[in-house]
Design a protein around this motif. Structure first.
Motif, PDB file in Angstrom:
ATOM      1  N   LEU A 249       4.820  13.131 -15.777  1.00  0.00           N
ATOM      2  CA  LEU A 249       5.588  13.157 -14.529  1.00  0.00           C
ATOM      3  C   LEU A 249       4.755  12.624 -13.385  1.00  0.00           C
ATOM      4  CD1 LEU A 249       7.330  16.640 -14.826  1.00  0.00           C
ATOM      5  CD2 LEU A 249       8.328  14.387 -15.254  1.00  0.00           C
ATOM      6  N   PHE A 250       5.414  11.899 -12.473  1.00  0.00           N
ATOM      7  CA  PHE A 250       4.726  11.339 -11.315  1.00  0.00           C
ATOM      8  C   PHE A 250       5.703  11.314 -10.146  1.00  0.00           C
ATOM      9  CE2 PHE A 250       2.969   8.181  -8.495  1.00  0.00           C
ATOM     10  CZ  PHE A 250       1.592   8.371  -8.614  1.00  0.00           C
ATOM     11  N   THR A 251       5.253  11.781  -8.981  1.00  0.00           N
ATOM     12  CA  THR A 251       6.087  11.723  -7.780  1.00  0.00           C
ATOM     13  C   THR A 251       5.950  10.340  -7.163  1.00  0.00           C
ATOM     14  OG1 THR A 251       5.839  14.087  -7.397  1.00  0.00           O
ATOM     15  CG2 THR A 251       6.572  12.745  -5.532  1.00  0.00           C
TER      16      THR A 251
ATOM     17  N   MET B  40       0.813  -1.224   0.000  1.00  0.00           N
ATOM     18  CA  MET B  40       0.000   0.000   0.000  1.00  0.00           C
ATOM     19  C   MET B  40       0.845   1.272   0.000  1.00  0.00           C
ATOM     20  SD  MET B  40      -3.093  -0.996  -0.207  1.00  0.00           S
ATOM     21  CE  MET B  40      -3.989   0.480   0.197  1.00  0.00           C
ATOM     22  N   ASP B  41       2.008   1.233   0.621  1.00  0.00           N
ATOM     23  CA  ASP B  41       2.826   2.438   0.770  1.00  0.00           C
ATOM     24  C   ASP B  41       3.539   2.860  -0.509  1.00  0.00           C
ATOM     25  OD1 ASP B  41       2.045   2.444   3.387  1.00  0.00           O
ATOM     26  OD2 ASP B  41       3.924   1.634   4.156  1.00  0.00           O
ATOM     27  N   VAL B  42       3.620   1.972  -1.502  1.00  0.00           N
ATOM     28  CA  VAL B  42       4.298   2.301  -2.759  1.00  0.00           C
ATOM     29  C   VAL B  42       3.423   3.265  -3.554  1.00  0.00           C
ATOM     30  CG1 VAL B  42       5.152   1.388  -4.951  1.00  0.00           C
ATOM     31  CG2 VAL B  42       5.462   0.080  -2.866  1.00  0.00           C
ATOM     32  N   LYS B  43       4.014   4.373  -3.957  1.00  0.00           N
ATOM     33  CA  LYS B  43       3.288   5.338  -4.786  1.00  0.00           C
ATOM     34  C   LYS B  43       3.939   5.371  -6.165  1.00  0.00           C
ATOM     35  CE  LYS B  43       1.413   8.240  -1.146  1.00  0.00           C
ATOM     36  NZ  LYS B  43       1.890   7.713   0.083  1.00  0.00           N
ATOM     37  N   LEU B  44       3.214   4.800  -7.132  1.00  0.00           N
ATOM     38  CA  LEU B  44       3.634   4.738  -8.524  1.00  0.00           C
ATOM     39  C   LEU B  44       2.409   5.038  -9.396  1.00  0.00           C
ATOM     40  CD1 LEU B  44       5.682   1.401  -8.470  1.00  0.00           C
ATOM     41  CD2 LEU B  44       6.628   3.689  -8.726  1.00  0.00           C
TER      42      LEU B  44
ATOM     43  N   THR C 284      10.437  12.560  -8.484  1.00  0.00           N
ATOM     44  CA  THR C 284       9.503  12.795  -9.580  1.00  0.00           C
ATOM     45  C   THR C 284      10.134  12.204 -10.832  1.00  0.00           C
ATOM     46  OG1 THR C 284       8.716  14.813  -8.534  1.00  0.00           O
ATOM     47  CG2 THR C 284       8.207  14.523 -10.865  1.00  0.00           C
ATOM     48  N   LEU C 285       9.453  11.192 -11.392  1.00  0.00           N
ATOM     49  CA  LEU C 285       9.987  10.470 -12.541  1.00  0.00           C
ATOM     50  C   LEU C 285       9.080  10.658 -13.750  1.00  0.00           C
ATOM     51  CD1 LEU C 285      10.955   7.157 -10.702  1.00  0.00           C
ATOM     52  CD2 LEU C 285      12.422   9.115 -11.227  1.00  0.00           C
TER      53      LEU C 285
ATOM     54  N   ASP D 150      14.873  16.118  -7.774  1.00  0.00           N
ATOM     55  CA  ASP D 150      14.274  16.051  -6.438  1.00  0.00           C
ATOM     56  C   ASP D 150      14.423  14.684  -5.769  1.00  0.00           C
ATOM     57  OD1 ASP D 150      12.520  14.680  -8.087  1.00  0.00           O
ATOM     58  OD2 ASP D 150      10.712  15.512  -7.165  1.00  0.00           O
ATOM     59  N   LEU D 151      15.349  13.864  -6.239  1.00  0.00           N
ATOM     60  CA  LEU D 151      15.559  12.555  -5.633  1.00  0.00           C
ATOM     61  C   LEU D 151      16.003  12.714  -4.187  1.00  0.00           C
ATOM     62  CD1 LEU D 151      15.872   9.438  -5.802  1.00  0.00           C
ATOM     63  CD2 LEU D 151      18.208   9.839  -6.575  1.00  0.00           C
ATOM     64  N   THR D 152      15.247  12.113  -3.275  1.00  0.00           N
ATOM     65  CA  THR D 152      15.633  12.107  -1.864  1.00  0.00           C
ATOM     66  C   THR D 152      15.668  10.664  -1.381  1.00  0.00           C
ATOM     67  OG1 THR D 152      13.339  12.407  -1.140  1.00  0.00           O
ATOM     68  CG2 THR D 152      14.675  14.391  -1.348  1.00  0.00           C
TER      69      THR D 152
END
Length: 140
Positions: free
Chosen positions: A90-92, A44-48, A83-84, A72-74
């Motif tokens: 684009l998607f964070t 659930m925690d994966v945001k794609l 953000t890819l 903005d890679l952290t």
């Protein structure tokens, strides 16, 4: 890349790399070039992007010297966020480390995290065992 970074990369042997936390392995591989991150998208925690969440395992290729930079890679102890660019735009993305199955370089050096793969198998087995009962009744 500086000589100090090259020395760091060359000084770690396979056993040392395997014993490091995922975020440290990721940082080390990113210093050496293009890095592939294999992700269990079912957590659930994966945001794609939604189209990638429908695929059980996704490989993201990341690097500091990519044609489209990732400014903005952290990277933290818990996840990486960036953000890819995808076909849909684009998607964070947010990828917790416990969702990472493997991290590799394009040269073939990599770490496979067996416990992450075992967790996927357990989750898949639980989904297959789930049974549903049709309940009759109710109001229309």
């Amino acid at each position: 890349m500086s000589n100090d970074q090259n020395q760091l990369t060359l000084s770690w042997d396979k056993d040392q790399i395997r014993s490091k936390p995922k975020h440290q392995v990721f940082n080390l591989f990113m210093l050496s070039g293009l890095t592939r991150v294999y992700i269990n998208t079912q957590k659930m925690d994966v945001k794609l992007p939604i189209e990638l969440k429908q695929i059980p395992t996704v490989i993201l290729e990341l690097g500091y010297d990519m044609a489209k930079p990732i400014p903005d890679l952290t990277v933290s102890d818990f996840c990486f966020e960036a953000t890819l660019s995808f076909n849909s735009g684009l998607f964070t993305c947010v990828v917790p480390w416990d969702c990472v199955i493997a991290i590799t370089t394009v040269d073939g050096l990599g770490v496979y995290y067996e416990q992450s793969v075992e967790q996927i198998k357990v989750e898949e087995k639980a989904q297959k065992k789930a049974k549903f009962t049709l309940l009759q009744g109710g109001k229309n």
